[in-house]
Design an enzyme around this catalytic site. Structure first.
Site, PDB file in Angstrom:
ATOM      1  N   TRP A 162       0.835  -1.210   0.000  1.00 44.45           N
ATOM      2  CA  TRP A 162       0.000   0.000   0.000  1.00 44.45           C
ATOM      3  C   TRP A 162       0.867   1.256   0.000  1.00 44.45           C
ATOM      4  O   TRP A 162       0.526   2.263  -0.624  1.00 44.45           O
ATOM      5  CB  TRP A 162      -0.906  -0.001   1.236  1.00 44.45           C
ATOM      6  CG  TRP A 162      -1.763   1.226   1.368  1.00 44.45           C
ATOM      7  CD1 TRP A 162      -2.989   1.441   0.831  1.00 44.45           C
ATOM      8  CD2 TRP A 162      -1.446   2.421   2.093  1.00 44.45           C
ATOM      9  NE1 TRP A 162      -3.461   2.682   1.170  1.00 44.45           N
ATOM     10  CE2 TRP A 162      -2.533   3.307   1.942  1.00 44.45           C
ATOM     11  CE3 TRP A 162      -0.348   2.827   2.863  1.00 44.45           C
ATOM     12  CZ2 TRP A 162      -2.554   4.567   2.532  1.00 44.45           C
ATOM     13  CZ3 TRP A 162      -0.369   4.082   3.441  1.00 44.45           C
ATOM     14  CH2 TRP A 162      -1.458   4.931   3.280  1.00 44.45           C
ATOM     15  N   HIS A 163       2.004   1.183   0.694  1.00 44.11           N
ATOM     16  CA  HIS A 163       2.860   2.357   0.788  1.00 44.11           C
ATOM     17  C   HIS A 163       3.568   2.684  -0.527  1.00 44.11           C
ATOM     18  O   HIS A 163       3.960   3.832  -0.744  1.00 44.11           O
ATOM     19  CB  HIS A 163       3.905   2.177   1.895  1.00 44.11           C
ATOM     20  CG  HIS A 163       3.350   2.394   3.269  1.00 44.11           C
ATOM     21  ND1 HIS A 163       2.696   1.393   3.972  1.00 44.11           N
ATOM     22  CD2 HIS A 163       3.321   3.487   4.076  1.00 44.11           C
ATOM     23  CE1 HIS A 163       2.309   1.877   5.147  1.00 44.11           C
ATOM     24  NE2 HIS A 163       2.674   3.144   5.239  1.00 44.11           N
ATOM     25  N   GLY A 164       3.760   1.712  -1.369  1.00 45.31           N
ATOM     26  CA  GLY A 164       4.427   2.019  -2.630  1.00 45.31           C
ATOM     27  C   GLY A 164       4.591   0.792  -3.501  1.00 45.31           C
ATOM     28  O   GLY A 164       4.691  -0.333  -3.006  1.00 45.31           O
TER      29      GLY A 164
END
Length: 526
Positions: free
Chosen positions: A326-328
């Protein structure tokens, strides 16, 4: 538009607050409409063409939510409608955030000449996507429903939480906006909001941006393949650890402060995570609303801890992998997520062993608590190396330096001031290098100042505790928190006084003076 910009602080925020309360004196709905328009203007300031995307996303999710709220009808079942709604949201997120990552990896694995053009990631898409998925699930379960698109648009776009969270629930926000008292300008809300916003501005502009200049060059050097010494690598890793802490903490404060000007309380999203004595406790304090989303909408639907320990650990690992992704869209984020999944499995495994052996009393031992904090903090810092690194090679170069594989050295300019100690250090195998003395001193000065501040001082919500600054309240558990009952924690409490007014003014002025080089919040990129 950034919270830490002159146009936001001196134009957008005061004008929006003034218009909202002026119009709310005559018409509740029109005041909400003004706030929605202002929030869309705030979002479109970055790139107006993505306004269409967020409005489309809101329109479809609102329609799906209405269908879910109307009960079973002939045709598609509610479960099918929910599934289609979630697929739409994940499809949108997948295209903008992961299509390039997916295509490049398939091409690398198969040798196919697959290419995809540059896809610019729309601001905040990760946040408003998860927020709307949560809304659909809540609508399906009958927890919430919305009849007016204007209200739904306010729930999604309310600008203090739009860009980087917190990820809020419909049931947390809309009931607040429907209260008549929220439509009246109140001096206490303005005072509390400005105080919290000032603290956040100081954290971001002075502390986070101040220490950032000692983290970025080290990771950049690692990315170019330079061999980093022990102190250089640790200095860069710890500087980034503190930059991220004060950046996210500052953003969270500014979001809560800006919302409070409108009389709205946002959920807590950040609560002194580096004071945690375990990784489990760390995730109760870091990005709290994302942790809540992952728990409620991923971990528990996967089975949670209801299907035995082995399945629980698999579910934990899968949830954290998703959290990392989700963060990258990058393998370093996947590794970071996997690492924290492993940490959590080990942590829960240890709790099981500790319980079986009757070792719970260790948690009261000062020495044990110190060791628990050190191990937790070390695990977090090692994870941040992957989180920050541009690629896997950069991360391994950083870790090699931190392990001492490239030797231990200090600048010669510092060594000459150590007197007899210089000979002792030389005997221990520590080398002395030319240049870098100033950077070395400033890097470790920032670390020595900021790390105790993060560990020993109360956070903003604790300072403002008697005024109910946030939607929820978190009480530190002594068994899981470092320095939770220190003298500083008890003494530093905000109260309306000339002294606190001076502190607020000093932080505001210092923060504004530090805005000469405006930088984005780190979580904006997600």
């Amino acid at each position: 538009m950034l919270f830490n910009s002159y146009e936001f602080i001196f134009a957008f925020l005061p004008v929006t607050v003034a218009l909202f309360f002026l119009i709310s004196r005559f018409d509740h709905e029109k005041a909400i409409g003004v706030l929605v328009l202002a929030s869309l203007f705030f979002y479109g300031w970055w790139n107006p063409k993505y306004l269409f995307l967020i409005i489309l996303s809101m329109g479809i999710n609102y329609g799906v939510g209405r269908l879910l709220g109307n009960g079973d009808k002939e045709g598609l079942s509610r479960k099918t409608i929910l599934t289609l709604g979630i697929v739409f949201n994940l499809g949108l997120l997948g295209y903008y955030k992961y299509a390039g990552f997916f295509v490049s990896n398939v091409a690398a694995l198969t040798g196919l000449d697959w290419q995809i053009g540059t896809i610019v990631l729309p601001l905040a898409i990760s946040f408003f996507t998860f927020q709307q998925i949560a809304y659909l699930v809540d609508a399906y379960e009958g927890i919430t429903k919305e009849y007016k698109f204007l209200h739904y648009a306010l729930f999604v776009t309310f600008f203090p939480q739009l860009i980087a969270g917190p990820i809020v629930h419909h049931k947390e926000m809309l009931p607040q906006f429907m209260q008549d008292e929220k439509m009246r300008l109140r001096l206490d809300n303005i005072t509390i909001g400005l105080m919290i916003f000032s603290i956040g501005l100081f954290k971001k502009a002075v502390l986070a941006d101040g220490v950032a200049v000692y983290a970025t060059p080290v990771f950049k050097a690692a990315g170019s393949g330079a061999e980093l010494g022990f102190f250089e690598a640790w200095g860069g890793a710890l500087a980034y650890t503190l930059q991220l802490y004060f950046d996210f903490s500052g953003y969270s404060d500014m979001a809560i402060g800006a919302a409070r000007l409108f009389g709205i309380r946002l959920p807590l999203n950040f609560h002194s995570p580096y004071k945690a004595l375990s990784i489990v406790e760390f995730w109760r304090r870091w990005h709290m609303t994302l942790s809540r989303f992952l728990r409620d909408y991923v971990y528990i639907p996967l089975g949670g801890n209801r299907k035995g320990k082995a399945r629980r650990y698999v579910n934990l690992s899968a949830t954290m992998l998703l959290g990392g992704l989700w963060h990258g869209a990058g393998w370093t984020f996947v590794i970071w997520g996997a690492l924290h999944g492993l940490y959590l499995v080990i942590n829960h495994g240890w709790h099981f062993v500790q319980s079986k052996l009757g070792l719970e009393g260790l948690n009261k031992s000062f020495l044990w608590r110190g060791l628990a904090w050190a191990l937790t903090f070390l695990a977090v810092v090692l994870g941040w190396v992957f989180f920050r690194a541009e690629d896997f090679d950069t991360a391994t170069t950083m870790l090699a330096g931190m392990s001492g594989a490239n030797g231990i050295s200090i600048p010669n300019g510092i060594a000459v001031h150590l007197g007899p100690l210089q000979q002792l250090l030389s005997g221990l195998g520590i080398d002395f290098t030319l240049g870098g003395g100033s950077s070395f001193v400033w890097t470790w000065t920032w670390i020595i100042v900021l790390l105790p501040a993060a560990l020993l001082l109360p956070n903003t919500q604790q300072i403002m505790d008697r005024f109910g600054p946030a939607y929820n309240r978190v009480t530190d558990q002594v068994a899981y928190t470092l320095a939770s009952d220190s003298l500083l924690m008890r003494r530093i409490r905000f109260r309306p006084s000339l002294g606190w007014a001076a502190i607020c003014a000093l932080m505001t002025v210092t923060g504004l003076l530090a805005l000469s080089q405006i930088s984005e919040f780190l979580y904006f990129q997600f």
